[in-house]
Motif scaffolding. Sequence first.
Motif, PDB file in Angstrom:
ATOM      1  N   UNK A  13       0.815  -1.213   0.000  1.00 26.99           N
ATOM      2  CA  UNK A  13       0.000   0.000   0.000  1.00 26.99           C
ATOM      3  C   UNK A  13       0.848   1.262   0.000  1.00 26.99           C
ATOM      4  N   UNK A  14       0.279   2.340   0.530  1.00 28.50           N
ATOM      5  CA  UNK A  14       1.009   3.607   0.588  1.00 28.50           C
ATOM      6  C   UNK A  14       1.862   3.644   1.855  1.00 28.50           C
ATOM      7  N   UNK A  15       3.100   3.271   1.722  1.00 25.08           N
ATOM      8  CA  UNK A  15       4.049   3.310   2.835  1.00 25.08           C
ATOM      9  C   UNK A  15       5.019   4.465   2.586  1.00 25.08           C
ATOM     10  N   UNK A  16       6.015   4.623   3.420  1.00 24.05           N
ATOM     11  CA  UNK A  16       6.901   5.791   3.378  1.00 24.05           C
ATOM     12  C   UNK A  16       7.519   6.034   2.000  1.00 24.05           C
ATOM     13  N   UNK A  17       8.069   5.004   1.384  1.00 23.77           N
ATOM     14  CA  UNK A  17       8.741   5.209   0.094  1.00 23.77           C
ATOM     15  C   UNK A  17       7.757   5.550  -1.018  1.00 23.77           C
ATOM     16  N   UNK A  18       6.619   4.873  -1.058  1.00 21.07           N
ATOM     17  CA  UNK A  18       5.639   5.181  -2.101  1.00 21.07           C
ATOM     18  C   UNK A  18       5.105   6.597  -1.932  1.00 21.07           C
ATOM     19  N   UNK A  19       4.872   6.995  -0.696  1.00 17.87           N
ATOM     20  CA  UNK A  19       4.404   8.363  -0.436  1.00 17.87           C
ATOM     21  C   UNK A  19       5.459   9.379  -0.846  1.00 17.87           C
ATOM     22  N   UNK A  20       6.720   9.074  -0.573  1.00 16.36           N
ATOM     23  CA  UNK A  20       7.810   9.981  -0.944  1.00 16.36           C
ATOM     24  C   UNK A  20       7.878  10.166  -2.456  1.00 16.36           C
ATOM     25  N   UNK A  21       7.612   9.111  -3.202  1.00 16.06           N
ATOM     26  CA  UNK A  21       7.639   9.213  -4.663  1.00 16.06           C
ATOM     27  C   UNK A  21       6.505  10.113  -5.168  1.00 16.06           C
ATOM     28  N   UNK A  22       5.343  10.009  -4.558  1.00 17.89           N
ATOM     29  CA  UNK A  22       4.224  10.882  -4.920  1.00 17.89           C
ATOM     30  C   UNK A  22       4.575  12.331  -4.613  1.00 17.89           C
ATOM     31  N   UNK A  23       5.129  12.576  -3.442  1.00 15.21           N
ATOM     32  CA  UNK A  23       5.479  13.934  -3.005  1.00 15.21           C
ATOM     33  C   UNK A  23       6.550  14.537  -3.914  1.00 15.21           C
ATOM     34  N   UNK A  24       7.531  13.742  -4.331  1.00 12.91           N
ATOM     35  CA  UNK A  24       8.568  14.257  -5.237  1.00 12.91           C
ATOM     36  C   UNK A  24       7.966  14.768  -6.535  1.00 12.91           C
ATOM     37  N   UNK A  25       7.034  14.034  -7.080  1.00 15.66           N
ATOM     38  CA  UNK A  25       6.367  14.479  -8.305  1.00 15.66           C
ATOM     39  C   UNK A  25       5.573  15.748  -8.025  1.00 15.66           C
ATOM     40  N   UNK A  26       4.828  15.754  -6.940  1.00 12.12           N
ATOM     41  CA  UNK A  26       3.989  16.916  -6.608  1.00 12.12           C
ATOM     42  C   UNK A  26       4.819  18.181  -6.421  1.00 12.12           C
ATOM     43  N   UNK A  27       5.973  18.054  -5.807  1.00 12.39           N
ATOM     44  CA  UNK A  27       6.811  19.232  -5.551  1.00 12.39           C
ATOM     45  C   UNK A  27       7.476  19.758  -6.822  1.00 12.39           C
ATOM     46  N   UNK A  28       7.658  18.900  -7.814  1.00 16.11           N
ATOM     47  CA  UNK A  28       8.224  19.334  -9.093  1.00 16.11           C
ATOM     48  C   UNK A  28       7.214  20.105  -9.938  1.00 16.11           C
ATOM     49  N   UNK A  29       5.956  19.867  -9.695  1.00 12.97           N
ATOM     50  CA  UNK A  29       4.899  20.431 -10.538  1.00 12.97           C
ATOM     51  C   UNK A  29       4.385  21.760  -9.985  1.00 12.97           C
ATOM     52  N   UNK A  30       3.840  22.559 -10.893  1.00 13.23           N
ATOM     53  CA  UNK A  30       3.298  23.863 -10.504  1.00 13.23           C
ATOM     54  C   UNK A  30       1.808  23.814 -10.194  1.00 13.23           C
ATOM     55  N   UNK A  31       1.167  22.700 -10.493  1.00 13.34           N
ATOM     56  CA  UNK A  31      -0.269  22.596 -10.246  1.00 13.34           C
ATOM     57  C   UNK A  31      -0.542  22.176  -8.799  1.00 13.34           C
ATOM     58  N   UNK A  32      -1.783  22.337  -8.395  1.00 13.07           N
ATOM     59  CA  UNK A  32      -2.221  21.844  -7.091  1.00 13.07           C
ATOM     60  C   UNK A  32      -2.604  20.383  -7.246  1.00 13.07           C
ATOM     61  N   UNK A  33      -2.050  19.548  -6.390  1.00 15.83           N
ATOM     62  CA  UNK A  33      -2.326  18.112  -6.447  1.00 15.83           C
ATOM     63  C   UNK A  33      -2.865  17.639  -5.117  1.00 15.83           C
ATOM     64  N   UNK A  34      -3.930  16.847  -5.186  1.00 20.56           N
ATOM     65  CA  UNK A  34      -4.512  16.262  -3.981  1.00 20.56           C
ATOM     66  C   UNK A  34      -4.657  14.762  -4.160  1.00 20.56           C
ATOM     67  N   UNK A  35      -4.576  14.055  -3.032  1.00 17.74           N
ATOM     68  CA  UNK A  35      -4.828  12.621  -2.999  1.00 17.74           C
ATOM     69  C   UNK A  35      -6.054  12.432  -2.110  1.00 17.74           C
ATOM     70  N   UNK A  36      -7.031  11.687  -2.600  1.00 13.35           N
ATOM     71  CA  UNK A  36      -8.252  11.447  -1.847  1.00 13.35           C
ATOM     72  C   UNK A  36      -8.414   9.948  -1.658  1.00 13.35           C
TER      73      UNK A  36
END
Length: 89
Positions: A13-36
């Motif tokens: 599931x969403x553990x530390x490393x998978x979450x970190x990968x999502x966050x890395x992408x989100x921080x590179x982008x200029x759009x607002x990103x949400x996870x629901x």
Amino acid sequence: MQTWRLIISNPRGLHAETCARIVRIAKRCRCNLSVVAKGRRVSARNIVAVMLLTASMGVSVRIEASGPDEEVAIREIATLFHDGFGERR
């Protein structure tokens, strides 16, 4: 605004490393990103918030993106999910 519904397919599931990968992408982008997940919406830029979703394998997750590079951001995150975050056997 782009919205994609994805299913968590990696065994842990969403553990530390998978979450970190999502966050890395989100921080590179200029759009607002949400996870629901499980009725809770969090910023994809906040690793603690994403981890606190405690989403396990099989859980449906919605990714929402709004802004200049929303299509690229959401596709990159969707690719992570479709590839099982590289953890499927």
